[in-house]
Design an enzyme around this catalytic site. Structure first.
Site, short mmCIF file in Angstrom:
data_model
loop_
_atom_site.label_atom_id
_atom_site.label_comp_id
_atom_site.label_asym_id
_atom_site.label_seq_id
_atom_site.Cartn_x
_atom_site.Cartn_y
_atom_site.Cartn_z
N SER A 1 51.03 30.54 35.73
CA SER A 1 50.12 30.35 34.61
C SER A 1 50.91 30.36 33.30
O SER A 1 51.83 31.18 33.15
CB SER A 1 49.08 31.49 34.60
N THR B 1 41.01 14.17 33.93
CA THR B 1 42.06 13.68 33.03
C THR B 1 43.03 14.81 32.68
O THR B 1 42.60 15.92 32.35
CB THR B 1 41.41 13.11 31.75
N CYS C 1 41.49 42.34 33.02
CA CYS C 1 40.38 41.69 33.72
C CYS C 1 39.29 42.67 34.12
O CYS C 1 38.25 42.26 34.61
CB CYS C 1 40.91 41.00 34.96
N1 PLP Z 1 47.24 36.68 38.84
C1 PLP Z 1 47.79 37.70 38.17
C2 PLP Z 1 48.73 38.62 38.89
C3 PLP Z 1 47.48 37.91 36.82
O1 PLP Z 1 48.02 38.95 36.17
C4 PLP Z 1 46.58 37.03 36.19
C5 PLP Z 1 46.17 37.24 34.79
O2 PLP Z 1 46.10 38.35 34.30
C6 PLP Z 1 46.04 35.97 36.94
C7 PLP Z 1 46.39 35.82 38.26
C8 PLP Z 1 45.07 35.01 36.35
O3 PLP Z 1 45.71 34.07 35.53
P1 PLP Z 1 44.84 33.23 34.49
O4 PLP Z 1 44.50 34.16 33.38
O5 PLP Z 1 45.74 32.11 34.08
O6 PLP Z 1 43.65 32.76 35.23
#
Ligand code: PLP
Length: 377
Positions: free
Chosen positions: A199, A238, A323
């Site tokens: 990401s 796109t 999260c």
């Molecule tokens: N996986 C891990 C280990 C992460 O730390 C995160 C984001 O905190 C993600 C996946 C999710 O990534 P994104 O925010 O780009 O959806």
């Protein structure tokens, strides 16, 4: 403001923002358009893909853009379970994955899949043997992250990939490398996983763009989004050209003097451990090896209060992973910490820009919190 939450997201360097602005205003062609201006956009996307693939050490044709790490994780599951639909309905993962994986697994259980979630040891580690022991003849997918987003533990993905060849060669392997890419050695080739999620916004890129590496054992990946044929027909829509340009620019910038940047982050982390452990009773949670993540706890001082107090002082840290928005995280639960310790876990995470003075300020604020607030548990 003092920003110590680089595992949640990272500042975007001016060069990245400028490159995105240039693409939005000057290179706005649709890569699917047949005239020269559209084809120029296609060539640019190919170039950006090549740059990111080089950093991930994979062939450009095996790297597909997505909208984020969460999408990459979910697509890996869709593709793996489709390919292995006749192998079985068993999945092996860990109890400390990102919620993208944990929530997908909960869905899958409702659809009749069986999920084995491995708990980490007390130090946060999960040895490859334990993962391999859990693999059965009907295991369709193993998903183990490369770096844990709360403890910084690095998991032995390459060892798992090697062991799977013996244990069940049909089982596909996914690794969520969102916290590992450009932080620890992260070569798709060396990891040997069939899917690798990354990401942009964890390495100085924009939010809203990620990528999934899909290896050669995945014969015909189940398309994530059927439609107009973009991303080789596997993820239509796109191309987000400005986001992709920003991702590629961030990767290129981060790779300049990367070893020095990583060594700096590791020094900052060591300095933070030294300073924070001067606070009475403060505990270091797990002892992850990634250079940018440090979780600590002041048992008795609930993490959300600590985060709020530091926020009022202009210091950004997080209570576990961003999260979870205040709820105790699954990682903290999986580590089976004593209740007061678990309730106090906060995460500090660092970038190449982090300074010792910022760590000093955070340490003083934590100490002040402990001295001026009553413990609540
Ligand atoms: N996986 C891990 C280990 C992460 O730390 C995160 C984001 O905190 C993600 C996946 C999710 O990534 P994104 O925010 O780009 O959806």
């Amino acid at each position: 403001m003092i920003y110590l939450d680089h595992a949640a997201t990272t500042p975007v360097p001016r060069e990245v923002a400028e490159e995105m602005y240039r693409v939005l205003t000057e290179e706005y062609g649709n890569p699917s358009s047949q005239y020269a201006y559209g084809q120029q956009a296609r060539r640019l996307v190919d170039g950006w893909r090549a740059g990111i693939s080089e950093a991930l050490d994979c062939e450009p044709g095996r790297l597909f853009f997505t909208s984020c790490g969460t999408e990459s994780d979910n697509w890996a599951f869709t593709a793996a379970l489709w390919q292995n639909r006749r192998v079985g309905k068993h999945i092996v993962t860990t109890a400390v994955e990102h919620s993208a994986i944990l929530e997908r697994c909960r869905w899958l259980e409702q659809e009749g899949y069986e999920v084995t979630r491995l708990l980490p040891d007390h130090d946060g580690g999960i040895p490859a043997e334990r993962v391999l022991e859990a693999v059965r003849p009907d295991t369709a997918l193993v998903s183990v992250m490369l770096v844990n987003n709360e403890t910084g533990n690095v998991y032995p993905v390459a060892e798992i990939a090697a062991g799977l060849k013996e244990k069940n060669e049909k089982t596909l392997l996914h690794t969520d490398a969102v916290q590992g890419f450009l932080k620890v050695p992260c070569s798709a080739r060396a990891l040997g996983a069939d899917f690798v999620s990354i990401s942009a916004h964890k390495i100085g890129g924009p939010k809203g763009i990620g990528a999934l590496y899909i290896g050669g054992r995945v014969r015909s990946p189940r398309p994530l989004l059927p439609g107009g044929g973009q991303e080789s027909g596997f993820r239509a829509g796109t191309e987000a050209t400005a986001q992709i340009a920003g991702f590629a620019k961030a990767v290129a910038l981060r790779r300049e003097h990367l070893e020095e940047k990583l060594a700096h982050m590791a020094r900052i982390r060591a300095y933070a451990i030294e300073k924070l452990t001067e606070i009475p009773d403060l505990q270091i949670i797990a002892k992850g090896q990634a250079p940018h993540i440090l979780s600590v706890s002041m048992p008795g001082w609930p993490s959300q209060n600590v985060v709020n107090d530091l926020s009022a002082a202009g210091i950004c840290i997080s209570a576990g992973s961003a999260c979870h928005q205040g709820k105790p995280s699954q990682v903290t639960a999986a580590l089976r910490l004593e209740k007061r310790t678990a309730a106090g876990v906060v995460r500090l995470s660092f970038g190449p820009e982090t300074t010792e003075a910022e760590i000093d300020a955070a340490a003083s604020a934590l100490r002040r919190h402990r001295e001026t607030r009553f413990p609540m548990l």
